[in-house]
Structures are given as structure tokens and as C-alpha cells.
Design a protein around this motif. Structure first.
Motif, PDB file in Angstrom:
ATOM      1  N   MET A   1       0.837  -1.187   0.000  1.00  0.00           N
ATOM      2  CA  MET A   1       0.000   0.000   0.000  1.00  0.00           C
ATOM      3  C   MET A   1       0.879   1.246   0.000  1.00  0.00           C
ATOM      4  O   MET A   1       1.935   1.261   0.599  1.00  0.00           O
ATOM      5  CB  MET A   1      -0.909   0.022   1.207  1.00  0.00           C
ATOM      6  N   PHE A   2       0.371   2.262  -0.657  1.00  0.00           N
ATOM      7  CA  PHE A   2       1.105   3.518  -0.736  1.00  0.00           C
ATOM      8  C   PHE A   2       1.043   4.241   0.605  1.00  0.00           C
ATOM      9  O   PHE A   2       0.030   4.194   1.303  1.00  0.00           O
ATOM     10  CB  PHE A   2       0.508   4.391  -1.843  1.00  0.00           C
ATOM     11  N   GLN A   3       2.118   4.919   0.964  1.00  0.00           N
ATOM     12  CA  GLN A   3       2.180   5.691   2.211  1.00  0.00           C
ATOM     13  C   GLN A   3       1.659   7.108   1.947  1.00  0.00           C
ATOM     14  O   GLN A   3       2.426   8.022   1.662  1.00  0.00           O
ATOM     15  CB  GLN A   3       3.614   5.722   2.748  1.00  0.00           C
ATOM     16  N   TRP A   4       0.332   7.270   2.027  1.00  0.00           N
ATOM     17  CA  TRP A   4      -0.305   8.545   1.697  1.00  0.00           C
ATOM     18  C   TRP A   4       0.104   9.678   2.622  1.00  0.00           C
ATOM     19  O   TRP A   4       0.067  10.842   2.232  1.00  0.00           O
ATOM     20  CB  TRP A   4      -1.823   8.385   1.710  1.00  0.00           C
ATOM     21  N   THR A   5       0.492   9.352   3.846  1.00  0.00           N
ATOM     22  CA  THR A   5       0.828  10.400   4.806  1.00  0.00           C
ATOM     23  C   THR A   5       2.318  10.723   4.865  1.00  0.00           C
ATOM     24  O   THR A   5       2.715  11.602   5.623  1.00  0.00           O
ATOM     25  CB  THR A   5       0.324  10.014   6.216  1.00  0.00           C
ATOM     26  N   GLN A   6       3.133  10.045   4.065  1.00  0.00           N
ATOM     27  CA  GLN A   6       4.554  10.412   4.008  1.00  0.00           C
ATOM     28  C   GLN A   6       4.653  11.757   3.316  1.00  0.00           C
ATOM     29  O   GLN A   6       4.211  11.925   2.183  1.00  0.00           O
ATOM     30  CB  GLN A   6       5.363   9.362   3.251  1.00  0.00           C
ATOM     31  N   SER A   7       5.216  12.706   3.979  1.00  0.00           N
ATOM     32  CA  SER A   7       5.230  14.087   3.509  1.00  0.00           C
ATOM     33  C   SER A   7       5.888  14.245   2.135  1.00  0.00           C
ATOM     34  O   SER A   7       6.916  13.634   1.848  1.00  0.00           O
ATOM     35  CB  SER A   7       5.972  14.972   4.513  1.00  0.00           C
ATOM     36  N   CYS A   8       5.277  15.093   1.340  1.00  0.00           N
ATOM     37  CA  CYS A   8       5.827  15.457   0.023  1.00  0.00           C
ATOM     38  C   CYS A   8       6.669  16.726   0.103  1.00  0.00           C
ATOM     39  O   CYS A   8       7.310  17.104  -0.875  1.00  0.00           O
ATOM     40  CB  CYS A   8       4.684  15.702  -0.969  1.00  0.00           C
ATOM     41  N   SER A   9       6.644  17.385   1.258  1.00  0.00           N
ATOM     42  CA  SER A   9       7.372  18.633   1.420  1.00  0.00           C
ATOM     43  C   SER A   9       8.869  18.425   1.195  1.00  0.00           C
ATOM     44  O   SER A   9       9.478  17.552   1.826  1.00  0.00           O
ATOM     45  CB  SER A   9       7.164  19.197   2.832  1.00  0.00           C
ATOM     46  N   TYR A  10       9.423  19.180   0.287  1.00  0.00           N
ATOM     47  CA  TYR A  10      10.848  19.166  -0.020  1.00  0.00           C
ATOM     48  C   TYR A  10      11.348  17.783  -0.448  1.00  0.00           C
ATOM     49  O   TYR A  10      12.514  17.457  -0.270  1.00  0.00           O
ATOM     50  CB  TYR A  10      11.670  19.693   1.171  1.00  0.00           C
ATOM     51  N   ASP A  11      10.448  16.969  -0.996  1.00  0.00           N
ATOM     52  CA  ASP A  11      10.810  15.620  -1.429  1.00  0.00           C
ATOM     53  C   ASP A  11      10.176  15.381  -2.804  1.00  0.00           C
ATOM     54  O   ASP A  11       9.056  14.889  -2.903  1.00  0.00           O
ATOM     55  CB  ASP A  11      10.319  14.590  -0.417  1.00  0.00           C
ATOM     56  N   ASP A  12      10.911  15.752  -3.849  1.00  0.00           N
ATOM     57  CA  ASP A  12      10.363  15.682  -5.201  1.00  0.00           C
ATOM     58  C   ASP A  12      10.007  14.254  -5.609  1.00  0.00           C
ATOM     59  O   ASP A  12       8.994  14.030  -6.269  1.00  0.00           O
ATOM     60  CB  ASP A  12      11.341  16.294  -6.204  1.00  0.00           C
ATOM     61  N   ARG A  13      10.815  13.294  -5.192  1.00  0.00           N
ATOM     62  CA  ARG A  13      10.521  11.896  -5.528  1.00  0.00           C
ATOM     63  C   ARG A  13       9.193  11.457  -4.924  1.00  0.00           C
ATOM     64  O   ARG A  13       8.358  10.860  -5.582  1.00  0.00           O
ATOM     65  CB  ARG A  13      11.656  10.990  -5.050  1.00  0.00           C
ATOM     66  N   GLN A  14       8.988  11.771  -3.631  1.00  0.00           N
ATOM     67  CA  GLN A  14       7.740  11.408  -2.964  1.00  0.00           C
ATOM     68  C   GLN A  14       6.551  12.133  -3.604  1.00  0.00           C
ATOM     69  O   GLN A  14       5.479  11.554  -3.783  1.00  0.00           O
ATOM     70  CB  GLN A  14       7.805  11.722  -1.463  1.00  0.00           C
ATOM     71  N   LYS A  15       6.734  13.394  -3.979  1.00  0.00           N
ATOM     72  CA  LYS A  15       5.648  14.153  -4.604  1.00  0.00           C
ATOM     73  C   LYS A  15       5.267  13.533  -5.949  1.00  0.00           C
ATOM     74  O   LYS A  15       4.080  13.386  -6.251  1.00  0.00           O
ATOM     75  CB  LYS A  15       6.038  15.616  -4.793  1.00  0.00           C
ATOM     76  N   CYS A  16       6.253  13.145  -6.731  1.00  0.00           N
ATOM     77  CA  CYS A  16       5.965  12.501  -8.025  1.00  0.00           C
ATOM     78  C   CYS A  16       5.208  11.190  -7.821  1.00  0.00           C
ATOM     79  O   CYS A  16       4.242  10.904  -8.541  1.00  0.00           O
ATOM     80  CB  CYS A  16       7.251  12.255  -8.802  1.00  0.00           C
ATOM     81  N   LEU A  17       5.631  10.395  -6.838  1.00  0.00           N
ATOM     82  CA  LEU A  17       4.926   9.143  -6.525  1.00  0.00           C
ATOM     83  C   LEU A  17       3.510   9.411  -6.027  1.00  0.00           C
ATOM     84  O   LEU A  17       2.558   8.717  -6.403  1.00  0.00           O
ATOM     85  CB  LEU A  17       5.692   8.348  -5.466  1.00  0.00           C
ATOM     86  N   ILE A  49       7.426  23.661  -3.525  1.00  0.00           N
ATOM     87  CA  ILE A  49       8.223  22.579  -2.946  1.00  0.00           C
ATOM     88  C   ILE A  49       7.829  22.222  -1.513  1.00  0.00           C
ATOM     89  O   ILE A  49       8.139  21.139  -1.041  1.00  0.00           O
ATOM     90  CB  ILE A  49       9.735  22.886  -3.015  1.00  0.00           C
ATOM     91  N   ALA A  50       7.130  23.116  -0.826  1.00  0.00           N
ATOM     92  CA  ALA A  50       6.810  22.884   0.583  1.00  0.00           C
ATOM     93  C   ALA A  50       5.472  22.178   0.797  1.00  0.00           C
ATOM     94  O   ALA A  50       5.105  21.897   1.934  1.00  0.00           O
ATOM     95  CB  ALA A  50       6.808  24.212   1.339  1.00  0.00           C
ATOM     96  N   VAL A  51       4.751  21.865  -0.280  1.00  0.00           N
ATOM     97  CA  VAL A  51       3.416  21.264  -0.162  1.00  0.00           C
ATOM     98  C   VAL A  51       3.272  20.095  -1.123  1.00  0.00           C
ATOM     99  O   VAL A  51       4.070  19.921  -2.046  1.00  0.00           O
ATOM    100  CB  VAL A  51       2.305  22.307  -0.435  1.00  0.00           C
ATOM    101  N   SER A  52       2.201  19.310  -0.933  1.00  0.00           N
ATOM    102  CA  SER A  52       1.952  18.157  -1.803  1.00  0.00           C
ATOM    103  C   SER A  52       1.349  18.554  -3.139  1.00  0.00           C
ATOM    104  O   SER A  52       1.438  17.805  -4.101  1.00  0.00           O
ATOM    105  CB  SER A  52       1.007  17.181  -1.109  1.00  0.00           C
ATOM    106  N   GLY A  53       0.718  19.711  -3.197  1.00  0.00           N
ATOM    107  CA  GLY A  53      -0.087  20.035  -4.364  1.00  0.00           C
ATOM    108  C   GLY A  53      -1.380  19.246  -4.286  1.00  0.00           C
ATOM    109  O   GLY A  53      -1.716  18.686  -3.239  1.00  0.00           O
ATOM    110  N   GLU A  54      -2.118  19.178  -5.405  1.00  0.00           N
ATOM    111  CA  GLU A  54      -3.352  18.421  -5.394  1.00  0.00           C
ATOM    112  C   GLU A  54      -3.607  17.750  -6.731  1.00  0.00           C
ATOM    113  O   GLU A  54      -3.115  18.190  -7.764  1.00  0.00           O
ATOM    114  CB  GLU A  54      -4.555  19.290  -5.004  1.00  0.00           C
ATOM    115  N   ILE A  55      -4.361  16.667  -6.649  1.00  0.00           N
ATOM    116  CA  ILE A  55      -4.779  15.906  -7.818  1.00  0.00           C
ATOM    117  C   ILE A  55      -6.300  15.929  -7.781  1.00  0.00           C
ATOM    118  O   ILE A  55      -6.899  15.598  -6.750  1.00  0.00           O
ATOM    119  CB  ILE A  55      -4.251  14.452  -7.789  1.00  0.00           C
TER     120      ILE A  55
END
Length: 131
Positions: A1-17, A49-55
Motif C-alpha cells: 500500500m502507498f504511504q499517503w501520509t509520508q510528507s511530500c514537502s521538499y521531497d520531489d521523488r515522494q511528490k511525483c509518486l 516545494i513545501a506542499v503536496s499540491g493536489e490531484i
């Protein structure tokens, strides 16, 4: 399962995933809701870079937006009715938990309950029917 709560802040790889996985799940949700292909689109805004953005799954009658905006409460999915795909105004805001992206039938049930999309049409009398 995907880790939805792993922060995307300052983590481009996590944000892309986060964005690619959410887009994939929203496509599955559209199929589960049996939305006509021309009646919706899926948009992605990675923001800064400091937020997840939205889909966002944007349908003619509702939109559903995924982001990490409610992590303290576990919420991160906004569901709201609308009229058309040109604005972000409409009905009341409803929030559900991010983990529902791992249970598409349950997420579809929440969307149906909030928006009325996909509810049984047979309950509406046809013209000429008598009760």
C-alpha cells in the motif's frame, strides 16, 4: 500500500509518486463510478516545494481533490458538488480520509453518498407510471 501520509514537502521523488499514484487511483474511481469519459478529467497541480499540491478528478457534477492538506485529522480528500468543470464553487465541502484511495469501492460509496452520482435511477418513476 502507498504511504499517503509520508510528507511530500521538499521531497520531489515522494511528490511525483504521490501524484502518479493518486492519478491512477482516481482513474480507477472513475471506472468504479461508471463515469462517461467525456464527463470528467483528472488534473494535477504539483504547486510549490513545501506542499503536496493536489490531484483533482473534475466531473460535470462534482469534484474530488486529493492532497496532504488534512494530515493531522487523517483527511486529505475533498468531495464537493459543482455545476460544470469551470469553477471550484458548489455545495458543502466534505472530507474523507486519504487511506480510502486504497479502497476504491469504499471511496466510490462515499462519493455516491455525498453527490448522488450513480445512485439507483430506478427509484424515480418513469413518465406514465402510476404509483
Amino acid at each position: 500500500m502507498f504511504q499517503w501520509t509520508q510528507s511530500c514537502s521538499y521531497d520531489d521523488r515522494q511528490k511525483c509518486l504521490f501524484h502518479s499514484t493518486a492519478r491512477s487511483r482516481l482513474k480507477k474511481l472513475a471506472a468504479e463510478l461508471r463515469l462517461a469519459g467525456a464527463s470528467y478529467d483528472i488534473r494535477s497541480n504539483k504547486a510549490g516545494i513545501a506542499v503536496s499540491g493536489e490531484i483533482t478528478l473534475y466531473h460535470e457534477q462534482f469534484y474530488l481533490q486529493v492532497g496532504q492538506f488534512g494530515l493531522a485529522s487523517g483527511h486529505g480528500i475533498l468531495i464537493r458538488t459543482c455545476k460544470g468543470r469551470k469553477g471550484f464553487t458548489g455545495g458543502l465541502k466534505h472530507f474523507v480520509e486519504l487511506h480510502l484511495l486504497d479502497d476504491i469501492p469504499a471511496l466510490a460509496a462515499s462519493v455516491r453518498a455525498i453527490t448522488g452520482i450513480g445512485r439507483a435511477i430506478e427509484a424515480t418513476p418513469m413518465r406514465g407510471d402510476t404509483a
